[in-house]
Design a protein around this motif. Structure first.
Motif, PDB file in Angstrom:
ATOM      1  N   ARG A   1      55.532  33.450  46.482  1.00 12.04           N
ATOM      2  CA  ARG A   1      56.000  32.175  46.767  1.00 12.04           C
ATOM      3  C   ARG A   1      55.420  30.952  45.975  1.00 12.04           C
ATOM      4  NH1 ARG A   1      61.342  32.799  47.603  1.00 12.04           N
ATOM      5  NH2 ARG A   1      62.085  33.638  49.250  1.00 12.04           N
ATOM      6  N   THR A   2      54.013  31.146  46.168  1.00  9.73           N
ATOM      7  CA  THR A   2      53.149  30.048  45.716  1.00  9.73           C
ATOM      8  C   THR A   2      53.258  29.859  44.018  1.00  9.73           C
ATOM      9  OG1 THR A   2      51.497  30.417  47.333  1.00  9.73           O
ATOM     10  CG2 THR A   2      50.709  29.184  45.271  1.00  9.73           C
TER      11      THR A   2
ATOM     12  N   ASP B   1      41.853  33.172  45.755  1.00 10.99           N
ATOM     13  CA  ASP B   1      42.382  33.933  46.972  1.00 10.99           C
ATOM     14  C   ASP B   1      43.000  32.879  48.012  1.00 10.99           C
ATOM     15  OD1 ASP B   1      41.570  36.111  45.832  1.00 10.99           O
ATOM     16  OD2 ASP B   1      40.354  36.881  47.321  1.00 10.99           O
ATOM     17  N   LEU B   2      42.610  31.620  47.695  1.00  9.13           N
ATOM     18  CA  LEU B   2      43.298  30.597  48.661  1.00  9.13           C
ATOM     19  C   LEU B   2      44.572  29.911  48.141  1.00  9.13           C
ATOM     20  CD1 LEU B   2      42.642  28.955  51.369  1.00  9.13           C
ATOM     21  CD2 LEU B   2      41.394  27.697  49.863  1.00  9.13           C
ATOM     22  N   MET B   3      45.808  30.202  48.479  1.00 10.09           N
ATOM     23  CA  MET B   3      46.821  29.674  47.969  1.00 10.09           C
ATOM     24  C   MET B   3      47.071  28.036  48.098  1.00 10.09           C
ATOM     25  SD  MET B   3      48.240  32.224  46.530  1.00 10.09           S
ATOM     26  CE  MET B   3      46.682  32.943  46.019  1.00 10.09           C
ATOM     27  N   SER B   4      46.360  27.559  49.113  1.00  7.39           N
ATOM     28  CA  SER B   4      46.390  26.108  49.295  1.00  7.39           C
ATOM     29  C   SER B   4      45.603  25.541  47.998  1.00  7.39           C
ATOM     30  CB  SER B   4      45.626  25.813  50.549  1.00  7.39           C
ATOM     31  OG  SER B   4      46.060  26.400  51.644  1.00  7.39           O
TER      32      SER B   4
ATOM     33  N   THR C   1      49.862  39.294  49.051  1.00  3.45           N
ATOM     34  CA  THR C   1      50.978  39.089  49.796  1.00  3.45           C
ATOM     35  C   THR C   1      52.106  38.250  49.134  1.00  3.45           C
ATOM     36  OG1 THR C   1      50.192  36.779  50.581  1.00  3.45           O
ATOM     37  CG2 THR C   1      49.247  38.678  51.655  1.00  3.45           C
ATOM     38  N   ILE C   2      53.103  38.225  49.910  1.00  2.00           N
ATOM     39  CA  ILE C   2      54.386  37.763  49.598  1.00  2.00           C
ATOM     40  C   ILE C   2      54.327  36.275  49.239  1.00  2.00           C
ATOM     41  CG2 ILE C   2      55.497  37.210  51.688  1.00  2.00           C
ATOM     42  CD1 ILE C   2      57.700  38.726  49.117  1.00  2.00           C
ATOM     43  N   GLN C   3      53.451  35.553  50.118  1.00  2.00           N
ATOM     44  CA  GLN C   3      53.128  34.287  49.715  1.00  2.00           C
ATOM     45  C   GLN C   3      52.652  33.926  48.485  1.00  2.00           C
ATOM     46  OE1 GLN C   3      54.777  32.251  51.582  1.00  2.00           O
ATOM     47  NE2 GLN C   3      55.475  33.441  53.069  1.00  2.00           N
TER      48      GLN C   3
ATOM     49  N   LEU D   1      44.388  38.344  46.610  1.00  2.00           N
ATOM     50  CA  LEU D   1      45.065  38.170  47.723  1.00  2.00           C
ATOM     51  C   LEU D   1      46.526  38.953  47.386  1.00  2.00           C
ATOM     52  CD1 LEU D   1      45.581  36.949  50.758  1.00  2.00           C
ATOM     53  CD2 LEU D   1      46.817  35.362  49.422  1.00  2.00           C
TER      54      LEU D   1
END
Lengths: 136, 114
Positions: free
Chosen positions: B57-58, B31-34, B52-54, B50
């Motif tokens: 992007r990720t 759940d951590l895009m980083s 979301t739009i990010q 997760l």
């Protein structure tokens, strides 16, 4: 070949659109997918830093024959202690940023890992400047 | 394994079929895009809770072409539009991240590192 994009602070839905544009442009050149990923990841992390921490910023990209120079500048609170900010796990991100899947203190170390040269300067209360070079 | 075969293993719903020629060999659950941005992600399926739009992007930045959303998370129209633009396959599943990961592992997918 040089071009610039604006980055809006706090706009999480648009965050990443500048990096996306750069990746799209670079796809037209004969660059290995792994190199393209390194570039995209470094730029995206830098862009999300501006979105998460600053009020406004810009990303300027200069494409050369064998390398890419990028400058990401912002107006914002700046970084008090750059050495600490570069440590894995250190973050000043808000709860909102963490809910988006960021703010784990991995961004700057990951940018350093994915670029060949990285120069980070900041004036607290004024803003931050990040200059990157990535070779193809 | 292609996206259809992945979907059968987790009893999901394919919302969008992006790059149909991709054969997936690895999976990464986070759940951590980083953390997603730290590893090589070619031929890798992202499993995440997760939504979301990010996440899109990720995936775009990391060359990920298939995302499985766990725990019944619903993809929004702006996420769908971005996935369409970048030919990313989207799968929704009611199962937990743990169960999806278990089924994919049993099905032969590898971790991104050991």
């Amino acid at each position: 070949m040089k071009f610039c994009y604006e980055i809006k602070g706090g706009d999480f839905s648009a965050g990443g659109s500048a990096s996306s544009q750069v990746k799209k442009t670079l796809k037209q050149f004969n660059i290995a997918p792994q190199v393209l990923r390194r570039i995209a990841v470094a730029l995206y992390e830098a862009e999300m830093n501006v979105v998460a921490h600053a009020w406004r910023g810009s990303m300027c990209v200069d494409i050369n024959i064998d390398h890419l120079n990028v400058v990401i500048e912002d107006e914002g609170p700046g970084i008090e202690d750059i050495e600490r900010a570069m440590e894995e796990g250190f973050s000043t991100a808000t709860e909102e940023v963490r809910q988006m899947g960021f703010g784990a203190g991995m961004g700057l170390p990951n940018i350093r890992k994915n670029s060949d040269e990285m120069k980070l300067t900041s004036t607290p209360g004024i803003g931050t400047r990040l200059a990157l070079t990535i070779r193809f | 394994m292609n996206a259809q075969q992945l979907n059968q293993l987790i009893q999901g719903t394919i919302l969008l079929e992006g790059n149909v020629s991709t054969r997936y060999t690895k999976a990464f659950a986070s759940d951590l895009m980083s953390d997603v941005l730290r590893f090589q992600m070619e031929q890798t399926v992202l499993v995440t809770g997760l939504c979301t739009i990010q996440v899109l992007r990720t995936a775009e930045m990391s060359n990920i072409t298939c995302i499985i959303f766990a725990r019944g998370k619903r993809v929004t129209p702006d996420m769908l539009a971005l996935a369409e633009e970048h030919h990313i396959t989207l799968i929704e599943s009611a199962l937990t991240l743990f169960e999806i990961s278990g089924r994919l592992y049993q099905g032969g997918l590898e971790p991104v590192y050991r």
